[in-house]
Design a protein around this motif. Structure first.
Motif, PDB file in Angstrom:
ATOM      1  N   VAL A 130      13.283  65.325  38.175  1.00  0.00           N
ATOM      2  CA  VAL A 130      12.868  64.038  37.844  1.00  0.00           C
ATOM      3  C   VAL A 130      11.854  63.875  36.788  1.00  0.00           C
ATOM      4  CG1 VAL A 130      11.713  62.224  38.873  1.00  0.00           C
ATOM      5  CG2 VAL A 130      13.298  63.474  40.403  1.00  0.00           C
ATOM      6  N   GLU A 131      10.991  64.556  36.659  1.00  0.00           N
ATOM      7  CA  GLU A 131      10.028  64.585  35.711  1.00  0.00           C
ATOM      8  C   GLU A 131      10.503  64.726  34.033  1.00  0.00           C
ATOM      9  OE1 GLU A 131       5.982  66.234  38.134  1.00  0.00           O
ATOM     10  OE2 GLU A 131       6.861  67.597  36.779  1.00  0.00           O
ATOM     11  N   CYS A 132      11.603  65.709  33.979  1.00  0.00           N
ATOM     12  CA  CYS A 132      12.266  65.733  32.722  1.00  0.00           C
ATOM     13  C   CYS A 132      13.221  64.965  32.214  1.00  0.00           C
ATOM     14  CB  CYS A 132      12.449  67.479  32.473  1.00  0.00           C
ATOM     15  SG  CYS A 132      13.850  67.605  33.229  1.00  0.00           S
ATOM     16  N   GLY A 133      13.569  63.899  33.303  1.00  0.00           N
ATOM     17  CA  GLY A 133      14.737  63.289  33.143  1.00  0.00           C
ATOM     18  C   GLY A 133      16.098  63.636  33.496  1.00  0.00           C
ATOM     19  N   TYR A 134      16.039  64.850  34.118  1.00  0.00           N
ATOM     20  CA  TYR A 134      17.591  65.388  34.436  1.00  0.00           C
ATOM     21  C   TYR A 134      17.984  64.575  35.504  1.00  0.00           C
ATOM     22  CZ  TYR A 134      20.882  68.924  36.247  1.00  0.00           C
ATOM     23  OH  TYR A 134      21.926  69.417  36.292  1.00  0.00           O
ATOM     24  N   TRP A 135      17.060  64.252  36.400  1.00  0.00           N
ATOM     25  CA  TRP A 135      17.588  63.117  37.690  1.00  0.00           C
ATOM     26  C   TRP A 135      16.651  61.937  37.666  1.00  0.00           C
ATOM     27  CZ3 TRP A 135      21.647  63.431  40.933  1.00  0.00           C
ATOM     28  CH2 TRP A 135      21.646  62.916  42.242  1.00  0.00           C
ATOM     29  N   HIS A 136      17.146  60.725  38.290  1.00  0.00           N
ATOM     30  CA  HIS A 136      16.422  59.548  38.261  1.00  0.00           C
ATOM     31  C   HIS A 136      16.217  58.914  39.714  1.00  0.00           C
ATOM     32  CE1 HIS A 136      16.755  60.064  33.892  1.00  0.00           C
ATOM     33  NE2 HIS A 136      18.263  59.949  34.232  1.00  0.00           N
TER      34      HIS A 136
ATOM     35  N   PHE B 179      17.774  45.845  41.815  1.00  0.00           N
ATOM     36  CA  PHE B 179      17.808  47.299  40.971  1.00  0.00           C
ATOM     37  C   PHE B 179      16.683  47.397  40.726  1.00  0.00           C
ATOM     38  CE2 PHE B 179      17.895  50.519  38.160  1.00  0.00           C
ATOM     39  CZ  PHE B 179      19.076  51.330  38.526  1.00  0.00           C
ATOM     40  N   SER B 180      15.821  48.786  41.484  1.00  0.00           N
ATOM     41  CA  SER B 180      14.525  49.142  41.157  1.00  0.00           C
ATOM     42  C   SER B 180      14.698  50.587  40.583  1.00  0.00           C
ATOM     43  CB  SER B 180      13.787  49.196  42.558  1.00  0.00           C
ATOM     44  OG  SER B 180      13.824  47.827  43.031  1.00  0.00           O
ATOM     45  N   LEU B 181      14.033  50.774  39.442  1.00  0.00           N
ATOM     46  CA  LEU B 181      13.924  52.086  39.009  1.00  0.00           C
ATOM     47  C   LEU B 181      12.622  52.738  39.383  1.00  0.00           C
ATOM     48  CD1 LEU B 181      14.940  54.224  37.050  1.00  0.00           C
ATOM     49  CD2 LEU B 181      14.178  53.116  35.173  1.00  0.00           C
ATOM     50  N   ASP B 182      12.829  53.835  40.103  1.00  0.00           N
ATOM     51  CA  ASP B 182      11.308  54.226  40.646  1.00  0.00           C
ATOM     52  C   ASP B 182      10.818  55.590  40.082  1.00  0.00           C
ATOM     53  OD1 ASP B 182      11.529  52.288  42.824  1.00  0.00           O
ATOM     54  OD2 ASP B 182      13.178  53.637  43.783  1.00  0.00           O
ATOM     55  N   SER B 183      11.765  56.093  39.122  1.00  0.00           N
ATOM     56  CA  SER B 183      11.102  57.262  38.356  1.00  0.00           C
ATOM     57  C   SER B 183      10.310  56.739  36.971  1.00  0.00           C
ATOM     58  CB  SER B 183      12.600  57.960  37.472  1.00  0.00           C
ATOM     59  OG  SER B 183      13.400  58.436  38.595  1.00  0.00           O
ATOM     60  N   LYS B 184       9.290  57.388  36.826  1.00  0.00           N
ATOM     61  CA  LYS B 184       8.605  57.067  35.598  1.00  0.00           C
ATOM     62  C   LYS B 184       9.534  57.474  34.179  1.00  0.00           C
ATOM     63  CE  LYS B 184       4.211  57.846  37.904  1.00  0.00           C
ATOM     64  NZ  LYS B 184       2.776  58.329  37.944  1.00  0.00           N
ATOM     65  N   GLU B 185       8.830  56.921  32.982  1.00  0.00           N
ATOM     66  CA  GLU B 185       9.568  57.403  31.854  1.00  0.00           C
ATOM     67  C   GLU B 185       9.320  58.974  31.795  1.00  0.00           C
ATOM     68  OE1 GLU B 185      11.170  57.382  28.293  1.00  0.00           O
ATOM     69  OE2 GLU B 185      10.660  55.758  29.354  1.00  0.00           O
ATOM     70  N   PRO B 186      10.618  59.482  31.719  1.00  0.00           N
ATOM     71  CA  PRO B 186      10.671  61.137  31.773  1.00  0.00           C
ATOM     72  C   PRO B 186       9.817  61.671  30.638  1.00  0.00           C
ATOM     73  CG  PRO B 186      12.745  60.135  32.145  1.00  0.00           C
ATOM     74  CD  PRO B 186      12.045  59.149  31.471  1.00  0.00           C
ATOM     75  N   ASN B 187       9.527  62.831  30.594  1.00  0.00           N
ATOM     76  CA  ASN B 187       8.904  63.632  29.590  1.00  0.00           C
ATOM     77  C   ASN B 187      10.150  64.665  29.203  1.00  0.00           C
ATOM     78  OD1 ASN B 187       7.707  65.504  27.715  1.00  0.00           O
ATOM     79  ND2 ASN B 187       6.024  66.156  29.238  1.00  0.00           N
ATOM     80  N   TRP B 188      10.879  63.779  28.013  1.00  0.00           N
ATOM     81  CA  TRP B 188      11.984  64.420  27.662  1.00  0.00           C
ATOM     82  C   TRP B 188      11.549  65.970  26.843  1.00  0.00           C
ATOM     83  CZ3 TRP B 188      15.975  62.585  29.883  1.00  0.00           C
ATOM     84  CH2 TRP B 188      16.107  61.210  30.233  1.00  0.00           C
ATOM     85  N   GLU B 189      10.578  66.152  26.562  1.00  0.00           N
ATOM     86  CA  GLU B 189      10.289  67.405  25.840  1.00  0.00           C
ATOM     87  C   GLU B 189      10.416  68.517  26.719  1.00  0.00           C
ATOM     88  OE1 GLU B 189       6.322  67.326  24.223  1.00  0.00           O
ATOM     89  OE2 GLU B 189       6.802  65.786  22.753  1.00  0.00           O
ATOM     90  N   ASN B 190      10.657  68.343  28.214  1.00  0.00           N
ATOM     91  CA  ASN B 190      10.764  69.510  28.877  1.00  0.00           C
ATOM     92  C   ASN B 190      12.267  69.387  29.492  1.00  0.00           C
ATOM     93  OD1 ASN B 190       8.024  70.035  29.115  1.00  0.00           O
ATOM     94  ND2 ASN B 190       7.505  68.683  30.570  1.00  0.00           N
ATOM     95  N   PHE B 191      13.059  68.719  28.790  1.00  0.00           N
ATOM     96  CA  PHE B 191      14.564  68.819  29.459  1.00  0.00           C
ATOM     97  C   PHE B 191      15.044  69.980  29.126  1.00  0.00           C
ATOM     98  CE2 PHE B 191      19.221  67.978  29.291  1.00  0.00           C
ATOM     99  CZ  PHE B 191      18.921  66.988  30.503  1.00  0.00           C
TER     100      PHE B 191
ATOM    101  N   ALA C 208      21.503  62.151  29.471  1.00  0.00           N
ATOM    102  CA  ALA C 208      20.691  61.810  30.508  1.00  0.00           C
ATOM    103  C   ALA C 208      19.645  60.823  29.862  1.00  0.00           C
ATOM    104  CB  ALA C 208      19.778  63.111  30.723  1.00  0.00           C
ATOM    105  N   GLN C 209      19.520  60.747  28.587  1.00  0.00           N
ATOM    106  CA  GLN C 209      18.879  59.627  28.193  1.00  0.00           C
ATOM    107  C   GLN C 209      19.580  58.495  28.051  1.00  0.00           C
ATOM    108  OE1 GLN C 209      18.065  61.511  24.393  1.00  0.00           O
ATOM    109  NE2 GLN C 209      16.095  61.673  25.030  1.00  0.00           N
ATOM    110  N   LEU C 210      20.786  58.363  28.024  1.00  0.00           N
ATOM    111  CA  LEU C 210      21.784  57.139  27.916  1.00  0.00           C
ATOM    112  C   LEU C 210      21.867  56.643  29.391  1.00  0.00           C
ATOM    113  CD1 LEU C 210      23.919  55.409  26.676  1.00  0.00           C
ATOM    114  CD2 LEU C 210      25.566  57.036  27.467  1.00  0.00           C
ATOM    115  N   ARG C 211      21.931  57.367  30.306  1.00  0.00           N
ATOM    116  CA  ARG C 211      21.660  56.957  31.657  1.00  0.00           C
ATOM    117  C   ARG C 211      20.435  56.419  32.257  1.00  0.00           C
ATOM    118  NH1 ARG C 211      24.521  60.663  36.578  1.00  0.00           N
ATOM    119  NH2 ARG C 211      26.201  60.211  35.299  1.00  0.00           N
ATOM    120  N   TYR C 212      19.360  57.018  31.498  1.00  0.00           N
ATOM    121  CA  TYR C 212      18.169  56.455  31.843  1.00  0.00           C
ATOM    122  C   TYR C 212      17.945  55.002  31.405  1.00  0.00           C
ATOM    123  CZ  TYR C 212      13.161  55.806  32.213  1.00  0.00           C
ATOM    124  OH  TYR C 212      12.036  55.048  32.266  1.00  0.00           O
ATOM    125  N   LYS C 213      18.507  54.884  30.205  1.00  0.00           N
ATOM    126  CA  LYS C 213      18.670  53.648  29.306  1.00  0.00           C
ATOM    127  C   LYS C 213      19.293  52.450  30.116  1.00  0.00           C
ATOM    128  CE  LYS C 213      17.514  55.166  24.928  1.00  0.00           C
ATOM    129  NZ  LYS C 213      18.382  55.422  23.553  1.00  0.00           N
TER     130      LYS C 213
END
Length: 215
Positions: free
Chosen positions: A132-138, A154-166, A198-203
């Protein structure tokens, strides 16, 4: 489990939620056919190695949750208990309270993932947190009860991921590391594409939170 939910039994799942009956469904998303040897599934993410996808899957993962939200009267949530216990409990309580069909999709690390962390499957909860932290799962919830009140369901409960760790997250599992070892020239391209998806899904989820449901 994954096979009847995403693939061979999806028609049955769809029939159940389309019935409008007050039924609660829990999907343990292992991203492969865990009970028959780890074959690739529509739940398998792009870039992951699995049986029948020996060079890494080349097609993005099916978004089962978002498909279910299109009915409008189905409660839907994505959870990962190791990442957020409170969100997990809230989703389960809301699903039980909703008088209609509900489906909760829970991220579930599997032995076929090949967790490299010391402790292996004993570190499943920690792996969920990293995912979740890296944005692999939301983490998100779609509650039709809010729509009935004129509010955004719709509620997005994940914080902005740290994509550098993906990238590092992928290499922490054998199903991705094996691709890099066997196909070094293609692996980085696949992993970059996996992060892009993963980024597209988050957006997409972020846009859902910005919808105006007022009359």
């Amino acid at each position: 489990m994954v096979p009847p939910s995403y693939d061979i039994g999806y028609g049955g799942l769809d029939h159940v939620i389309a019935s409008g009956e007050d039924v609660n469904i829990l999907v343990l998303d292992t991203e492969v056919y865990s009970n028959t040897g780890g074959q690739a599934s529509k739940a398998t993410p792009l870039g992951a190695i699995a049986q029948f996808a020996a060079q890494g899957k080349r097609i993005r993962k099916k978004d089962l949750g978002m498909i279910a939200t299109t009915y409008g009267y189905v409660y839907v949530a994505q959870i990962a208990m190791g990442a957020d216990h409170a969100q997990t409990l809230k989703a389960i309580r809301e699903a039980e309270a909703w008088h209609g069909p509900s489906i909760i999709i829970a991220y579930a690390p599997c032995i076929n993932h090949g967790l490299k962390a010391k402790g292996g499957m004993g570190k499943s909860q920690a792996e969920e947190k990293k995912a979740v932290e890296c944005g692999y799962w939301h983490l998100w919830r779609y509650n039709p009860a809010l729509a009935e009140e004129g509010k955004n369901p719709f509620s997005l409960d994940s914080k902005e991921p740290n994509w550098e760790n993906f990238h590092d997250f992928l290499l922490g599992e054998v199903r991705y590391l094996s691709v890099k070892k066997a196909y070094p020239n293609e692996a980085e391209e696949l992993f970059a594409e996996a992060q892009k998806m993963a980024q597209l899904r988050y957006k997409t989820y972020v846009r859902k939170t910005q919808e105006n449901w007022e009359d």
